[in-house]
Design an enzyme around this catalytic site. Sequence first.
Site, PDB file in Angstrom:
ATOM      1  N   SER A 176      -3.536  -0.782  -1.321  1.00 40.81           N
ATOM      2  CA  SER A 176      -2.101  -1.072  -1.220  1.00 40.81           C
ATOM      3  C   SER A 176      -1.451  -0.813   0.125  1.00 40.81           C
ATOM      4  O   SER A 176      -0.341  -1.292   0.360  1.00 40.81           O
ATOM      5  CB  SER A 176      -1.337  -0.284  -2.279  1.00 40.81           C
ATOM      6  N   SER A 219       0.260  -3.283  -2.833  1.00 38.57           N
ATOM      7  CA  SER A 219       1.600  -3.135  -3.346  1.00 38.57           C
ATOM      8  C   SER A 219       2.631  -2.723  -2.297  1.00 38.57           C
ATOM      9  O   SER A 219       3.829  -2.940  -2.515  1.00 38.57           O
ATOM     10  CB  SER A 219       1.616  -2.114  -4.476  1.00 38.57           C
ATOM     11  N   LYS A 262       8.095   3.553   1.041  1.00 43.75           N
ATOM     12  CA  LYS A 262       7.832   2.791  -0.185  1.00 43.75           C
ATOM     13  C   LYS A 262       8.624   3.396  -1.351  1.00 43.75           C
ATOM     14  O   LYS A 262       8.770   4.628  -1.428  1.00 43.75           O
ATOM     15  CB  LYS A 262       6.322   2.850  -0.454  1.00 43.75           C
TER      16      LYS A 262
HETATM   17  N1  GLN Z   1      -4.116  -4.115  -5.948  1.00 42.06           N
HETATM   18  C1  GLN Z   1      -4.715  -2.917  -6.440  1.00 42.06           C
HETATM   19  C2  GLN Z   1      -4.201  -2.637  -7.824  1.00 42.06           C
HETATM   20  O1  GLN Z   1      -3.400  -3.383  -8.295  1.00 42.06           O
HETATM   21  C3  GLN Z   1      -4.433  -1.763  -5.522  1.00 42.06           C
HETATM   22  C4  GLN Z   1      -3.077  -1.212  -5.700  1.00 42.06           C
HETATM   23  C5  GLN Z   1      -2.865   0.076  -4.972  1.00 42.06           C
HETATM   24  O2  GLN Z   1      -3.623   0.438  -4.085  1.00 42.06           O
HETATM   25  N2  GLN Z   1      -1.828   0.786  -5.369  1.00 42.06           N
HETATM   26  O3  GLN Z   1      -4.600  -1.681  -8.440  1.00 42.06           O
END
Ligand code: GLN
Length: 488
Positions: free
Chosen positions: A179, A155, A78
């Site tokens: 994410s 994400s 990532k």
């Molecule tokens: N969708 C969640 C957020 O926007 C989780 C994102 C994540 O785990 N980095 O915070």
Amino acid sequence: MDSMLHTLSIAQAHEKLQKKEISCTELTKACIDRAESVDKKLNALVYRNFERALEEAKKIDAEGEFTHLLTGIPFVVKDNFCEKDIPSTGCSNVLRKKDYRPPFESTATARVKAVGAISLGKGNTDEFTMGASTETSCYGVTRNPWDPSRVAGGSSGGCAAAVGADECLFALGSDTGGSIRQPAGFCGCSGLRATYGRVSRYGVMSMASSLDTVGPICKSVEDIAIVLSTIAGKDPLDGTTGDVPVPDYTKALHGDVKGLKIGLPKEYFIDGMDEQVEKAVRDAATQFEKMGAVVTDISLPHTEYAVATYYVIVPSEVSSNMSRYDGIRYGHTTDAATDLIDYYHLARTEGFGDEVKRRIMIGTYALSAGYYDAYYRKAQKVRTLIRKDFDDAFQNVDVILTPTYPTPAFIVGALEGDPIAMYLQDIFLVSQGLSGMPGMTVPCGFTSQNTLPIGLHLTGPQWGEDTILNAAYAYEQAMDWKEQKPNL
Ligand code: GLN
């Protein structure tokens, strides 16, 4: 040469490499060819490191030793992980515009590279991991290999799409509140968020430091165990890592779940969830019963407050973590400013996208004098109650079984302009983030009309990765979901 080498799991590829049935160069080339042919459609990779990958593959072939299960295995990481001298942007214009190349390497990538895994490039992510669809990435959205009109999730959407589309054999992602697990589930992969402190976050761009974790996205549960065994453990460079021995997680995969106590929390079967998702998860529970597990209904009573709590605590930490991007120490600079305050203002206004700005403002507000007690302190108290729900539940059960998400992958743009709807995407995943518990998703079926993957989620107690891995493995072995591939 077998042209389908990119479809192999880590364990399968390792066996072939060791027996010299294939070379590391052939395997790497197969993944690169696959990425070249499908990634135009998907946009999973935001940086390609193909030439260097092939050079490394040649070196590994010349050495001819495949001592570790990850030796010679191509992976994607990532884009919020730092790789030395390689563009690492968090998919934010703040770092992209200045072509930021870190002078150091994240511990997780260092650990897999030390045993010979080969980095193919960087996976797309929502800007600094804020989102559930990769739509906030400065490189544009990643599309779902099962249906490119839909999102890959987020994400870590680039990583999940790359694994789901066989552009690589595994990926490293990060999970604050879903994410890794949501995109892995959306793309038909397995994905694990480890216990907070199990895997070092050194060299990973912080979003919310008291929740951020690192973990693998893979094609099988066994592969998850292989990668986790390699990256887990104490790191002197990350003070939050626990001094807890790291087992060989592959040894935990005996596939026996007789007598395993599984809880189904009633708060996770809610109005508005997709019927097919609910059915697939309930069928999985029945399958566990058939295999000898004992399934009972349980309650996690504070679940309804999880999303609200998460969206006070996370923006608060975001507002602090994002302050390093001031246009002076890192990234985007501006020429238009008239004085220092104006400089900060312009550099950040130009650099950050809307979701990051929204969180900085909410977090700054929640932490400010007068509001701190009403919002931040209150949220921390509820966080303790959410954690206690899990601790209480794990007095009676070994594993908690839930859907990974209430509805499968949505159409690109469907939630545009509706941040709350986007926040609700992770309704089943933020509680583990808030309480530091490990969780993983494993495929448990497909929707009939669109044939989109459905994810089954297993939560374990702190440091209980071995238990959820074995349960997921037993289920995976009994079903053939992971054999199905998207038609790209
Ligand atoms: N969708 C969640 C957020 O926007 C989780 C994102 C994540 O785990 N980095 O915070």
